[in-house]
Design a protein around this motif. Structure first.
Motif, PDB file in Angstrom:
ATOM      1  N   PRO A  85     -27.962  21.591   0.375  1.00  0.00           N
ATOM      2  CA  PRO A  85     -28.768  20.478  -0.387  1.00  0.00           C
ATOM      3  C   PRO A  85     -27.735  19.949  -1.382  1.00  0.00           C
ATOM      4  CG  PRO A  85     -29.972  22.484  -0.665  1.00  0.00           C
ATOM      5  CD  PRO A  85     -28.696  22.951   0.381  1.00  0.00           C
ATOM      6  N   PRO A  86     -27.607  18.919  -1.639  1.00  0.00           N
ATOM      7  CA  PRO A  86     -26.686  18.265  -2.737  1.00  0.00           C
ATOM      8  C   PRO A  86     -27.373  18.635  -4.081  1.00  0.00           C
ATOM      9  CG  PRO A  86     -27.980  16.545  -1.990  1.00  0.00           C
ATOM     10  CD  PRO A  86     -28.302  17.667  -1.071  1.00  0.00           C
ATOM     11  N   PRO A  87     -26.686  18.653  -5.154  1.00  0.00           N
ATOM     12  CA  PRO A  87     -27.324  18.994  -6.576  1.00  0.00           C
ATOM     13  C   PRO A  87     -28.158  17.630  -6.828  1.00  0.00           C
ATOM     14  CG  PRO A  87     -25.037  18.542  -6.688  1.00  0.00           C
ATOM     15  CD  PRO A  87     -24.970  18.723  -5.187  1.00  0.00           C
ATOM     16  N   LEU A  88     -29.237  18.161  -7.319  1.00  0.00           N
ATOM     17  CA  LEU A  88     -30.253  17.033  -7.754  1.00  0.00           C
ATOM     18  C   LEU A  88     -30.461  17.004  -9.119  1.00  0.00           C
ATOM     19  CD1 LEU A  88     -32.929  17.563  -4.898  1.00  0.00           C
ATOM     20  CD2 LEU A  88     -31.086  15.822  -4.943  1.00  0.00           C
ATOM     21  N   VAL A  89     -30.091  15.974  -9.946  1.00  0.00           N
ATOM     22  CA  VAL A  89     -30.192  15.698 -11.322  1.00  0.00           C
ATOM     23  C   VAL A  89     -31.608  15.289 -11.733  1.00  0.00           C
ATOM     24  CG1 VAL A  89     -27.694  15.314 -11.667  1.00  0.00           C
ATOM     25  CG2 VAL A  89     -29.579  13.348 -11.379  1.00  0.00           C
ATOM     26  N   ASP A  90     -32.005  15.478 -12.779  1.00  0.00           N
ATOM     27  CA  ASP A  90     -33.343  14.840 -13.210  1.00  0.00           C
ATOM     28  C   ASP A  90     -33.501  13.557 -12.944  1.00  0.00           C
ATOM     29  OD1 ASP A  90     -34.071  17.336 -14.320  1.00  0.00           O
ATOM     30  OD2 ASP A  90     -33.659  16.677 -16.496  1.00  0.00           O
ATOM     31  N   GLY A  91     -34.778  13.340 -12.516  1.00  0.00           N
ATOM     32  CA  GLY A  91     -34.946  11.781 -12.210  1.00  0.00           C
ATOM     33  C   GLY A  91     -34.620  11.630 -10.708  1.00  0.00           C
ATOM     34  N   SER A  92     -34.219  12.680  -9.834  1.00  0.00           N
ATOM     35  CA  SER A  92     -34.027  12.300  -8.495  1.00  0.00           C
ATOM     36  C   SER A  92     -34.954  11.863  -7.465  1.00  0.00           C
ATOM     37  CB  SER A  92     -33.280  13.552  -7.886  1.00  0.00           C
ATOM     38  OG  SER A  92     -31.801  13.693  -8.286  1.00  0.00           O
ATOM     39  N   VAL A  93     -34.556  10.914  -6.665  1.00  0.00           N
ATOM     40  CA  VAL A  93     -35.793  10.410  -5.833  1.00  0.00           C
ATOM     41  C   VAL A  93     -35.144  10.683  -4.456  1.00  0.00           C
ATOM     42  CG1 VAL A  93     -36.792   8.899  -7.221  1.00  0.00           C
ATOM     43  CG2 VAL A  93     -34.936   8.161  -5.838  1.00  0.00           C
ATOM     44  N   VAL A  94     -36.075  11.218  -3.662  1.00  0.00           N
ATOM     45  CA  VAL A  94     -35.522  11.697  -2.134  1.00  0.00           C
ATOM     46  C   VAL A  94     -36.723  10.858  -1.126  1.00  0.00           C
ATOM     47  CG1 VAL A  94     -35.133  13.289  -0.332  1.00  0.00           C
ATOM     48  CG2 VAL A  94     -34.362  13.633  -2.810  1.00  0.00           C
ATOM     49  N   VAL A  95     -36.175   9.958  -0.579  1.00  0.00           N
ATOM     50  CA  VAL A  95     -37.182   9.333   0.500  1.00  0.00           C
ATOM     51  C   VAL A  95     -36.764   9.787   1.935  1.00  0.00           C
ATOM     52  CG1 VAL A  95     -37.859   6.943   1.540  1.00  0.00           C
ATOM     53  CG2 VAL A  95     -36.706   7.369  -0.841  1.00  0.00           C
TER      54      VAL A  95
END
Ligand code: F6R
Length: 348
Positions: A85-95
């Motif tokens: 998984p890539p690093p996900l910052v705050d506010g990330s959205v995944v569709v």
């Protein structure tokens, strides 16, 4: 239930204009329903798509549309996203783009994203599917049931739904909504006037088939190749046109037809690609508007009507669906149930 068609795949290809009208209904004037958290997601944080197979190609198409609108976006194969998984910052959205809403790899990626704090959206065909239930929100593509193992009408419905989503997230009107309203009729025209059966016959003895394009046509080249290998068992590859010279050109011979998909915005560069492969003796089938320079340079044309360049890929894709179907028929393959494949892949 095949309503006079020999296969579900052909029936579902022909259902596309109707499916697209359904996907668009009420969403052009009012805009597609989008969760507030997606509308408000921080600028510069990419909209990340996860998907498999044909749905991944629809996601790549969407990435192109979002980026054209200045919205940062990325698509990952769900199996890769779940393992790395890539690093996900705050506010990330995944569709998650998943026709069935049950693909284990896509569900796995969405669960990883959710555990890491991202908001998740399912873009799916099935109300009540696991993806629709588990994600924070869902948008439905309204394609109707798809029985053939090869995804056809669900790809088109995904692209149209994601185009509506891209336009909703954009700040400015890009003209695509008006063009979308004419796309069902344009697709009907393609289905009524296709020369795919003749083209399939001309190249039925090919040793391999290559598909090339740029921008949205790159995702269509991948999808054209996937469909052909899936149901005809022929060797087929899709490439970004600019990558040919970095390796794949070594495969090009007079026995490998090259399908050049041109959507109206990369004509000069695609002409260069056509010349590159013709110099190696490969026959070129242009999938484009018949008046285009790429069509003029090619041996054969699978024609599409002129439309918004961002939607021309959808029309080109319908020609390639028909090419796959007719090639598989000529080779006597079991079109609706290809070997080794299942409609819904519920193992990771
Ligand atoms: C190809 C095909 C598969 C699916 C993939 C994802 O014709 O059908 O590549 O697209 O298995 O399926 P969904 O969209 O149900 O997640």
């Amino acid at each position: 239930q095949k309503e006079g068609y020999d296969h579900y795949m052909l029936k579902e290809i022909h259902e596309q204009p109707m499916a697209l009208r359904r996907a668009l209904r009420g969403r052009i004037d009012a805009g597609i329903e989008v969760p507030a958290w997606l509308l408000d997601h921080p600028d510069g944080v990419p909209v990340r798509f996860v998907a498999c197979g044909t749905s991944y190609h629809a996601a790549l198409y969407a990435v192109e549309l979002l980026q054209k609108r200045g919205i940062s976006a990325q698509a990952s194969l769900a199996s890769e996203f779940a393992t790395s998984p890539p690093p996900l910052v705050d506010g990330s959205v995944v569709v998650g783009v998943t026709q069935s809403g049950e693909t284990a790899d896509t569900l796995g990626a969405l669960r990883r994203a959710s555990e890491a704090g991202a908001r998740t959206l399912a873009v799916t065909n099935v109300v009540g599917s696991t993806a629709a239930r588990e994600c924070d929100d869902a948008i439905f593509i309204r394609a109707g049931p798809e029985i053939g193992v090869a995804a056809t009408k669900t790809f088109s419905s995904q692209v149209v739904t994601l185009a509506l989503l891209a336009e909703r997230l954009a700040d400015a009107d890009t003209g695509i909504l008006q063009a979308l309203s004419t796309v069902p009729d344009a697709l009907q025209y393609v289905l009524d006037h296709t020369t795919a059966p003749q083209v399939a016959r001309t190249y039925a003895d090919a040793s391999a088939y290559f598909f090339v394009g740029r921008g949205v046509a790159h995702s269509v080249s991948l999808e054209g190749a996937l469909k052909l290998k899936e149901i005809s068992y022929e060797h087929a590859e899709g490439f970004p046109a600019g990558e040919l010279k970095h390796g794949p050109l070594a495969l090009v011979t007079p026995e490998t037809p090259v399908f050049a998909i041109e959507t109206g915005d990369h004509s000069d560069r695609m002409r260069g690609t056509v010349e590159e492969v013709q110099a190696r003796g490969a026959p070129v089938v242009a999938v484009t508007h018949p008046e285009s320079a790429v069509a003029a340079a090619a041996e054969t044309v699978l024609p599409i009507p002129e439309t918004h360049p961002e939607l021309a890929g959808l029309l080109a894709n319908a020609q390639l669906q028909l090419l796959s179907y007719h090639t598989a028929r000529l080779l006597d393959r079991p079109v609706d149930k290809p070997r080794n494949l299942a409609k819904s892949v519920t193992v990771e």
